[in-house]
Design a protein around this motif. Structure first.
Motif, PDB file in Angstrom:
ATOM      1  N   VAL A  67       1.285  -1.362   0.355  1.00 25.38           N
ATOM      2  CA  VAL A  67       0.316  -0.003   0.318  1.00 25.38           C
ATOM      3  C   VAL A  67       0.934   1.380  -0.113  1.00 25.38           C
ATOM      4  N   LEU A  68       2.232   0.999   0.908  1.00 23.70           N
ATOM      5  CA  LEU A  68       2.996   2.322   1.002  1.00 23.70           C
ATOM      6  C   LEU A  68       3.352   2.121  -0.855  1.00 23.70           C
ATOM      7  N   ILE A 310       7.530  11.645   3.857  1.00 21.08           N
ATOM      8  CA  ILE A 310       8.193  10.301   4.042  1.00 21.08           C
ATOM      9  C   ILE A 310       9.074   9.413   3.964  1.00 21.08           C
ATOM     10  N   LEU A 313      10.477   9.200   7.588  1.00 23.98           N
ATOM     11  CA  LEU A 313       9.504   8.406   8.594  1.00 23.98           C
ATOM     12  C   LEU A 313      10.475   6.532   8.269  1.00 23.98           C
ATOM     13  N   MET A 317       9.838   3.603  10.573  1.00 25.79           N
ATOM     14  CA  MET A 317       8.279   2.056  10.344  1.00 25.79           C
ATOM     15  C   MET A 317       9.175   0.917   9.846  1.00 25.79           C
ATOM     16  N   TYR A 320       9.684   0.186  14.247  1.00 25.89           N
ATOM     17  CA  TYR A 320       8.881  -0.079  14.859  1.00 25.89           C
ATOM     18  C   TYR A 320       8.349  -1.917  14.429  1.00 25.89           C
TER      19      TYR A 320
ATOM     20  N   PHE B 101       1.348   9.710   2.137  1.00 27.89           N
ATOM     21  CA  PHE B 101       1.577  10.198   3.195  1.00 27.89           C
ATOM     22  C   PHE B 101       0.581   9.443   4.195  1.00 27.89           C
ATOM     23  N   ALA B 103      -0.390   6.200   4.236  1.00 27.56           N
ATOM     24  CA  ALA B 103       0.890   4.767   3.845  1.00 27.56           C
ATOM     25  C   ALA B 103       1.405   4.861   5.227  1.00 27.56           C
ATOM     26  N   SER B 104       1.819   5.792   4.704  1.00 27.25           N
ATOM     27  CA  SER B 104       3.715   6.014   5.751  1.00 27.25           C
ATOM     28  C   SER B 104       3.191   6.537   7.215  1.00 27.25           C
ATOM     29  N   MET B 105       2.573   7.083   6.910  1.00 29.49           N
ATOM     30  CA  MET B 105       2.066   7.223   8.918  1.00 29.49           C
ATOM     31  C   MET B 105       1.056   7.347   9.594  1.00 29.49           C
ATOM     32  N   LEU B 109       1.736   2.522   9.978  1.00 29.73           N
ATOM     33  CA  LEU B 109       1.606   2.831  11.980  1.00 29.73           C
ATOM     34  C   LEU B 109       0.324   2.047  13.309  1.00 29.73           C
TER      35      LEU B 109
END
Lengths: 340, 477
Positions: A67-68, A310, A313, A317, A320, B101, B103-105, B109
């Motif tokens: 999805v990302l 992104i 992060l 990502m 975690y 954004f 998806a990543s944030m 999470l």
């Protein structure tokens, strides 16, 4: 500094980030889907339960990498996102339906008395998702018919060709291989023995597929021929099969010696090597021979903005996600999804 | 059946179907995640086992919804490319990056901590577990923020302009903080919360009506009620602000919401239509009951309008929303549910103040409990109705007044889309019925109040659980 150099650099950075996301996806959801496909052959309900429990806490995060990747591709290379997905309507929808079946199977199977139905939803769903991805990969490598503006003008059945069938089958084998080695890591006893066997079979079938692709690619696609056999590329591409043989030999040895962690690690390295090979063949195209990453890239403003939102992060990502794997490390013994 | 040959219509139907179905699940998981944060916090604070059992019980419904939310969410992301390729190419620079954004944030999470929240009770210290629950709730709500930001930008595009058919962003912050963003995000945030509150309240009321665990479920009903005191009126207020922004930014949508064909000039008083039969061909309402002088009060809280309310006839038929009746009634249904929630909250608070909601007395409040059960599904209806107003009312535009929906669709053989649309319709129907079936079974079974508290069970912290087949008969609980 020359502005176009900066623009091109941004496109390259995003190509690298997308490659990272895609690799993480293929590795993580690869074993996830592989376990799903293997569940079709599981000999008892309890075994199938253990297989699904081994994924219970990670399947969602694993799928989220795709999805990302999708979101980042949409933002960073809108033309590639729209043209590829438009052209691959049938394989992408196949994958999407596969995802739907397997995602709901986790919970529904737990509540249901007739587990057979949701077992097959999980197994067949995993297979369909892998199949859709394999055809998508094959079709993209083969190239997509586009007009001058880069818009898709082919037929929705273009994705189907002998070459894409080979790629799809090989990808499924690869997923079964990495799924088997993941299960070697997560299970014990008879169940583990079964997956030492499936890992061996999948190593052979994956290798056959890889050989078929390696031989047929330069024969069928001119663009790869130029890339593969011209110096200095030839030196790089000559080392990839050599390294591949070495890695597969190590993998085989580790399975033979009944190692628990090593087979999974060697498989990941084989995936990584294949991935680097493919990326080097394709680059700088995002749709081979038609659209380069520079043609498809969003405006530099967008790419910089996305890098801030992104890119920063990515380490968080990764942190975690790794933490979650650490929390749930160790063997799975319960077949009761929900109480692992 | 001419539309079966029209790819644009089929793609629109597919998008509508998949979006309407998808919305059902995250609306509960986002709101309920906040409730889970509250009860787990209370558990850590008071060490009252009831709160722990609340966290575990509601999480069962949560995870059922979550799985379907993920399953139905993936098709949404890929559909922009498969069915709306020209649109994706044109708006990808902004719209696509916002999905990235999200998806990543948000998604990552939520997914990264979900496993610990659901299965990690025995594996991590309480603080880490609580942090995971907070991260899941935070991720879910960030997702609301980004997806509504993206949709608001489609409603009120800003921060750049369309050059050669492609939207070029010049100012990212202006695009993110587009005119609709703040109020729409608030409206949706409150909507997920309010829907979840009334679902939790309705299920609690069902137990209370059946005299099952009265003390346990009085607690959840009161938590929900306390939150609803703030949420229900606030939602009406934010809803009003959202209506106002439509009035100023998208007058054609407002005209459709009110089935208003003729322009009402500024400085006049105008009636508010309560029931109407809009006739799109004749450009009038065949039948109408209206409340005199009410429109000025509704839009501007005073009798005379300071700005004109434009009628639909101000636009050419191809430039205004076509499905006037759908928009008109969806809007009224949403508003009616919002007021019903506020009314139910008020009545319940009155009974609470009169001491009628103690766990001994509450079972006698039959009409009140029945109303709460009746209210449980209404939030979903309101949310779907609101989205219909928002997105059907945006038509004929995909990107408001810049890119038409007809120009946004991929050129695909209609047969392909018809097959996938049928597939979605069949699969989603099965999932919907199955989810209702399993959901109601979880509810009938009720909470497992004998479950050992974390760290106090016979299980060792480091050992994985032993095999526990879940074969208890449903009715035996």
């Amino acid at each position: 500094m020359d502005l176009t150099i900066l623009d091109n650099f941004l496109a390259q950075v995003w190509f690298a980030i997308l490659a990272l996301f895609l690799f993480l996806y293929v590795m993580l959801d690869g074993f996830d889907l592989g376990v799903g496909i293997l569940s079709l052959t599981a000999s008892s309900e309890e075994r199938r339960g253990i297989l699904m429990t081994s994924l219970s806490n990670v399947w969602d995060a694993n799928e989220t990498w795709l999805v990302l990747m999708g979101g980042a591709l949409f933002g960073a290379f809108p033309l590639a996102y729209s043209t590829i997905l438009n052209a691959l309507y049938i394989p992408i929808l196949t994958m999407v339906f596969g995802f739907i079946f397997r995602a709901v199977a986790f919970e529904f199977r737990e509540h249901s008395e007739s587990k057979v139905f949701w077992n097959s939803a999980f197994g067949v769903g995993s297979f369909l998702a892998a199949l859709g991805q394999g055809f998508s990969l094959g079709a993209v490598l083969e190239g997509i018919h586009v007009d001058k503006a880069g818009h898709f003008i082919g037929s929705t059945w273009d994705f189907l060709s002998p070459q894409s069938v080979v790629v799809a089958l090989t990808l499924i084998q690869g997923y079964v291989l990495i799924g088997s080695t993941y299960l070697i890591l997560k299970t014990e006893g008879e169940l583990q023995k079964t997956h030492y066997r499936t890992a061996k079979i999948a190593t052979v079938t994956t290798l056959l597929g890889a050989i078929a692709i390696t031989i047929s690619t330069p024969i069928f696609f001119d663009y790869t021929r130029e890339r593969l056999f011209d110096a200095p590329w030839i030196y790089i591409f000559a080392t990839i099969p050599l390294l591949g043989v070495l890695l597969i030999w190590q993998l085989w040895k580790s399975i033979d010696r009944q190692k628990e962690v090593a087979p999974f690690v060697w498989t990941i390295l084989i995936f990584l090597l294949t991935f680097i090979g493919l990326a080097l063949v394709v680059f700088p195209f995002i749709i081979p021979t038609q659209i380069t990453i520079y043609d498809a890239a969003a405006t530099p403003t967008s790419l910089v903005f996305m890098l801030v939102f992104i890119g920063v992060l990515i380490p968080i990502m990764l942190f975690y996600n790794i933490y979650q794997y650490v929390v749930f490390r160790g063997k799975v013994t319960s077949s009761y999804y929900g109480e692992s | 059946m001419e539309f079966l040959q029209d790819t644009v219509v089929l793609s629109r139907l597919q998008f509508a179907l998949t979006a309407i179905f998808h919305m059902l699940w995250p609306v509960l998981t986002t709101g309920m995640a906040i409730y889970l944060v509250i009860v787990e916090g209370m558990w850590l604070r008071t060490r009252n086992p009831d709160y722990y059992h609340h966290a575990r019980f509601w999480a069962k419904l949560y995870v059922l919804n979550f799985g379907i939310g993920v399953a139905s969410g993936v098709p949404m992301e890929f559909q922009f490319g498969t069915n709306w390729a020209p649109f994706s190419e044109a708006v990808g620079d902004f719209f696509g990056s916002v999905l990235g954004f999200e998806a990543s944030m948000a998604f990552m999470l939520e997914a990264g901590f979900l496993g610990i929240m659901l299965f990690g009770w025995e594996r991590v210290p309480p603080v880490i577990h609580y942090l995971s629950t907070i991260m899941v709730a935070f991720g879910a709500n960030l997702s609301t923020f980004w997806i509504i930001t993206a949709n608001s930008w489609l409603q009120t595009p800003s921060g750049g302009e369309v050059v050669d058919g492609k939207f070029v962003v010049s100012n990212y912050f202006e695009a993110i903080f587009n005119p609709f963003m703040a109020k729409s995000v608030s409206h949706m945030f409150l909507a997920t919360l309010e829907t979840s509150l009334f679902v939790i309240g309705g299920i609690s009321a069902w137990y209370l009506l059946n005299q099952r665990h009265p003390q346990f479920f009085t607690r959840s009903l009161k938590i929900v009620l306390a939150a609803a005191i703030a949420v229900a009126p606030l939602q009406i207020y934010v809803g009003h602000l959202s209506g106002e922004q439509v009035y100023h930014e998208q007058p054609a949508k407002l005209a459709a919401m009110e089935a208003q064909w003729e322009t009402i000039p500024a400085g006049t008083v105008a009636p508010w239509s309560a029931i109407a039969l809009p006739n799109v061909e004749a450009e009038r309402n065949d039948f109408e009951i209206s409340v005199p002088n009410a429109l000025g009060y509704i839009l501007e809280l005073k009798p005379q309008l300071s700005e004109p309310v434009l009628g639909l006839k101000e636009w050419k038929p191809e430039d205004r929303p076509a499905m006037v009746g759908l928009i008109y009634y969806s809007f009224r249904i949403m508003v009616a549910i919002g007021f019903f929630f506020a009314g139910l909250m008020l009545l319940s608070v009155v009974q609470w103040l009169r001491g009628k909601l103690s766990s001994e007395e509450i079972g006698k409040q039959r009409w009140l409990l029945v109303s709460w059960i009746f209210a449980a599904p209404l939030g979903y209806i309101a949310v779907e109705a609101g989205w219909i107003v928002r997105c059907v009312g945006r038509q004929p535009w995909a990107l408001y007044e810049q890119i038409r929906t007809v120009d946004a669709a991929s050129k695909l053989p209609p047969g392909n889309v018809l097959v996938s649309l049928t597939g979605f319709a069949v699969v989603y129907s099965v999932l919907f019925v199955t989810a209702l079936y399993f959901g109601s079974r979880i509810i009938r079974k009720g909470p497992d109040l004998d479950r050992p508290l974390p760290g106090q069970g016979d299980r060792d912290l480091t050992e994985p659980a032993t095999h526990e087949p879940d074969s208890r008969p449903v009715e035996a609980q």
